[in-house]
Enzyme design. Structure first.
Site, PDB file in Angstrom:
ATOM      1  N   VAL A   1      62.192  38.437   3.954  1.00  0.00           N
ATOM      2  CA  VAL A   1      60.945  39.222   4.018  1.00  0.00           C
ATOM      3  C   VAL A   1      59.791  38.443   4.644  1.00  0.00           C
ATOM      4  CG1 VAL A   1      61.438  40.828   2.131  1.00  0.00           C
ATOM      5  CG2 VAL A   1      60.355  38.617   1.623  1.00  0.00           C
TER       6      VAL A   1
ATOM      7  N   ASN B   1      58.507  43.912  -3.379  1.00  0.00           N
ATOM      8  CA  ASN B   1      58.901  43.276  -4.648  1.00  0.00           C
ATOM      9  C   ASN B   1      59.436  41.860  -4.469  1.00  0.00           C
ATOM     10  OD1 ASN B   1      60.103  43.253  -7.547  1.00  0.00           O
ATOM     11  ND2 ASN B   1      61.845  42.899  -6.188  1.00  0.00           N
TER      12      ASN B   1
ATOM     13  N   SER C   1      51.557  39.264 -10.224  1.00  0.00           N
ATOM     14  CA  SER C   1      52.036  38.611 -11.447  1.00  0.00           C
ATOM     15  C   SER C   1      50.861  38.346 -12.381  1.00  0.00           C
ATOM     16  CB  SER C   1      52.695  37.276 -11.101  1.00  0.00           C
ATOM     17  OG  SER C   1      52.976  36.549 -12.282  1.00  0.00           O
TER      18      SER C   1
ATOM     19  N   TYR D   1      52.341  29.681  -6.381  1.00  0.00           N
ATOM     20  CA  TYR D   1      52.777  31.033  -6.742  1.00  0.00           C
ATOM     21  C   TYR D   1      51.577  31.853  -7.212  1.00  0.00           C
ATOM     22  CZ  TYR D   1      55.363  34.608  -9.464  1.00  0.00           C
ATOM     23  OH  TYR D   1      55.862  35.777  -9.991  1.00  0.00           O
ATOM     24  N   ALA D   2      50.753  31.262  -8.081  1.00  0.00           N
ATOM     25  CA  ALA D   2      49.568  31.975  -8.578  1.00  0.00           C
ATOM     26  C   ALA D   2      48.646  32.342  -7.412  1.00  0.00           C
ATOM     27  CB  ALA D   2      48.827  31.115  -9.604  1.00  0.00           C
ATOM     28  N   ALA D   3      48.509  31.429  -6.450  1.00  0.00           N
ATOM     29  CA  ALA D   3      47.643  31.692  -5.295  1.00  0.00           C
ATOM     30  C   ALA D   3      48.193  32.849  -4.465  1.00  0.00           C
ATOM     31  CB  ALA D   3      47.530  30.435  -4.441  1.00  0.00           C
TER      32      ALA D   3
ATOM     33  N   ILE E   1      59.181  38.830 -17.752  1.00  0.00           N
ATOM     34  CA  ILE E   1      60.189  39.889 -17.741  1.00  0.00           C
ATOM     35  C   ILE E   1      61.558  39.262 -17.923  1.00  0.00           C
ATOM     36  CG2 ILE E   1      61.180  41.778 -16.384  1.00  0.00           C
ATOM     37  CD1 ILE E   1      58.173  42.108 -17.244  1.00  0.00           C
TER      38      ILE E   1
END
Ligand code: NAD
Length: 247
Positions: free
Chosen positions: A60, A86, A138, A155-157, A187
């Site tokens: 992707v 996703n 997230s 990842y947070a960024a 999850i």
């Protein structure tokens, strides 16, 4: 005419569950994933549930392959009504240890991927005068996250970038296209194996519903956003986390 959904990262867990529930809701589903085995299995599950799916192997993060896949899906089905961005990649490497390539890859797979697919799908949706887009952010984007053990700042960024992109595109593409993001908490997938039993128990103790989320918890909301028309929801980042108050 049957509605059409394009779902990235449909090879397992949340993406698979969303693809199956969209198919059950009547969509023909175009599945995109790096894992051929994963999406073939998802397509088989959709077929077994009486639905229709096509499979597209791609990274992707690749702009050109997004362009090719969107063109192929448009050619095959004549329309794309719903896009679910996703596919994502967690990254637990801290600021002192990460290298440039690892940072760039996290941003590309989680955030640039949304640009890649929205850029190519939006013109079709505008031409057909309707469309809906959901991108998977997230809880980590909002809190830094109880998932910090597996997903740190890059990842947070990236996931926070998805929220900014969503809010801005809801304005730019409205009123024709509704654009939303979802912020899952922890999850149940391979997450327990990744964060360990003790951290998983901390997550359960620290939310109001006293359990981990399931892919179906997310898929039910995705189907709602894809199907319930008219609704007045756009530009939102919906948190689905059982109210994780220790995040
Ligand atoms: N599981 C959680 O607790 C949780 C929490 C918050 C957000 N999310 C987000 O939800 C989404 C799905 O999470 P999950 O737990 O189901 O993930 P997962 O890792 O279980 O599955 C991700 C799927 O995406 C595919 N994928 C990964 N990189 C890809 C790439 N470059 N190109 C194409 N396909 C690729 C994988 O092959 C896999 O099928 C992700 O964006 C994730 O960041 C998950």
């Amino acid at each position: 005419m049957q509605k059409v959904a394009l779902v990235t990262g449909a090879g397992k867990n949340i993406g698979r569950s969303c693809a199956i529930e969209l198919a059950k809701a009547g969509f023909a589903v175009a599945l995109v994933d790096l894992s051929e085995d994963g999406i073939e299995e998802t397509a088989a599950l959709i077929g077994a549930a009486g639905g229709t799916a096509s499979t597209h192997i791609a990274d992707v993060a690749n702009f050109k392959s997004a362009q090719d896949i969107v063109a192929r899906v448009q050619q095959r089905y004549g329309q794309i009504d719903f896009l679910l961005n996703n596919a994502g990649l967690s990254n637990g490497i801290g600021i002192l240890d990460i290298n440039e390539e690892q940072f760039d890859r996290t941003i590309s797979v989680n955030l640039k991927s949304c640009f890649n697919y929205i850029h190519h799908v939006a013109p079709l949706m505008l031409a057909q005068k309707s469309g809906r887009i959901v991108s998977m952010s997230s809880l980590a984007a909002l809190s830094g996250g109880v998932t910090a053990a597996i997903s740190k700042f890059s990842y947070a960024a990236a996931k926070a970038g998805i929220i900014g992109m969503t809010r801005s595109l809801a304005k730019e593409l409205g009123p024709t296209i509704a654009v939303n993001a979802i912020c899952p908490g922890v999850i149940r997938s391979e997450v327990e194996a990744m964060i360990g039993q003790t951290s998983a128990e901390d997550v359960v103790k620290g939310n109001a519903l006293r359990r981990l989320g399931t892919p179906l918890d997310i898929a039910n909301v995705v189907v709602f956003l894809a199907t319930n028309e008219p609704n007045f929801i756009t530009g939102q980042a919906l948190t689905i986390d059982g109210f994780q108050y220790n995040a």
